[in-house]
Design an enzyme around this catalytic site. Sequence first.
Site, PDB file in Angstrom:
ATOM      1  N   SER A  31       0.868  -1.174   0.000  1.00  0.00           N
ATOM      2  CA  SER A  31       0.000   0.000   0.000  1.00  0.00           C
ATOM      3  C   SER A  31       0.907   1.227   0.000  1.00  0.00           C
ATOM      4  O   SER A  31       1.722   1.375  -0.906  1.00  0.00           O
ATOM      5  CB  SER A  31      -0.952  -0.030   1.204  1.00  0.00           C
ATOM      6  OG  SER A  31      -1.888   1.028   1.122  1.00  0.00           O
ATOM      7  N   HIS A  58      -2.695  -1.015  -3.214  1.00  0.00           N
ATOM      8  CA  HIS A  58      -3.950  -0.297  -3.027  1.00  0.00           C
ATOM      9  C   HIS A  58      -3.977   0.931  -3.930  1.00  0.00           C
ATOM     10  O   HIS A  58      -3.013   1.698  -3.970  1.00  0.00           O
ATOM     11  CB  HIS A  58      -4.109   0.138  -1.571  1.00  0.00           C
ATOM     12  CG  HIS A  58      -4.231  -1.006  -0.623  1.00  0.00           C
ATOM     13  ND1 HIS A  58      -3.915  -0.913   0.704  1.00  0.00           N
ATOM     14  CD2 HIS A  58      -4.631  -2.292  -0.812  1.00  0.00           C
ATOM     15  CE1 HIS A  58      -4.126  -2.066   1.297  1.00  0.00           C
ATOM     16  NE2 HIS A  58      -4.548  -2.928   0.384  1.00  0.00           N
ATOM     17  N   ASP A 151      -4.231  -5.183   5.709  1.00  0.00           N
ATOM     18  CA  ASP A 151      -4.553  -6.009   4.543  1.00  0.00           C
ATOM     19  C   ASP A 151      -3.370  -6.915   4.209  1.00  0.00           C
ATOM     20  O   ASP A 151      -2.222  -6.483   4.202  1.00  0.00           O
ATOM     21  CB  ASP A 151      -4.879  -5.106   3.356  1.00  0.00           C
ATOM     22  CG  ASP A 151      -5.502  -5.863   2.197  1.00  0.00           C
ATOM     23  OD1 ASP A 151      -6.118  -6.922   2.439  1.00  0.00           O
ATOM     24  OD2 ASP A 151      -5.389  -5.388   1.050  1.00  0.00           O
TER      25      ASP A 151
END
Length: 216
Positions: A31, A58, A151
């Site tokens: 991310s 992301h 995540d």
Amino acid sequence: MNTPAGMSTRHEPVPAAPPAGRLPVIALVSSAGGLAATSRVLGALPVGLPAAVIVLQHLNPDRRSMLPHILGRRTALPVAAACDGQALVPGRVVVAPPGQHLLVTGDRRLLLIVSGPLPPYRPSADLLLTSLALAVGPDAVAVILSGEGRDGATGATAVHRLGGTVITTDRATSNHFAMPQATITRDEIVDHVTALDEVAPLLLSLVAEAEAEATA
């Protein structure tokens, strides 16, 4: 968390033997700070790598992503956005597109599904890694790079439980350590915690071992 006497929260990997002739599928997930980290890893991987590579970062679902183009200029491997239904091919990098979750099917093809207008993380590393674990079992290699949030920790757990390999970068070389840390704090699922610049050599070693086993 306290565990009742005689009980354990630790889960061992489900025993499985790699299917003959199969080669690894590497998933690089990240991310915040992920572009720099992913670029460093891909830049150290050679042409003809006997493994398929999936990149997931992301992304804003409402904006066009330049990630495949940027990464393609930083690695010798061919890079392209993932397409629904395409087969995973050794020596090629596919990138999860914005606004869609990326999954892997049992015949080693990609499945794209619209992520919708609301969170969770998009694209989802947990969905990708869980599907990858179910699809390729011990051939899965999950690499958790720089990022905020949690995540990837659940998906990495699935990779571990189904016999795959889990790698994270360490605190010192992660621009954002939350994602690696969330995976590390799971119950002993991580095989390697390593400096960013050691990820690519480690991957090459794992791939060479898998290739030797597949051709033995």
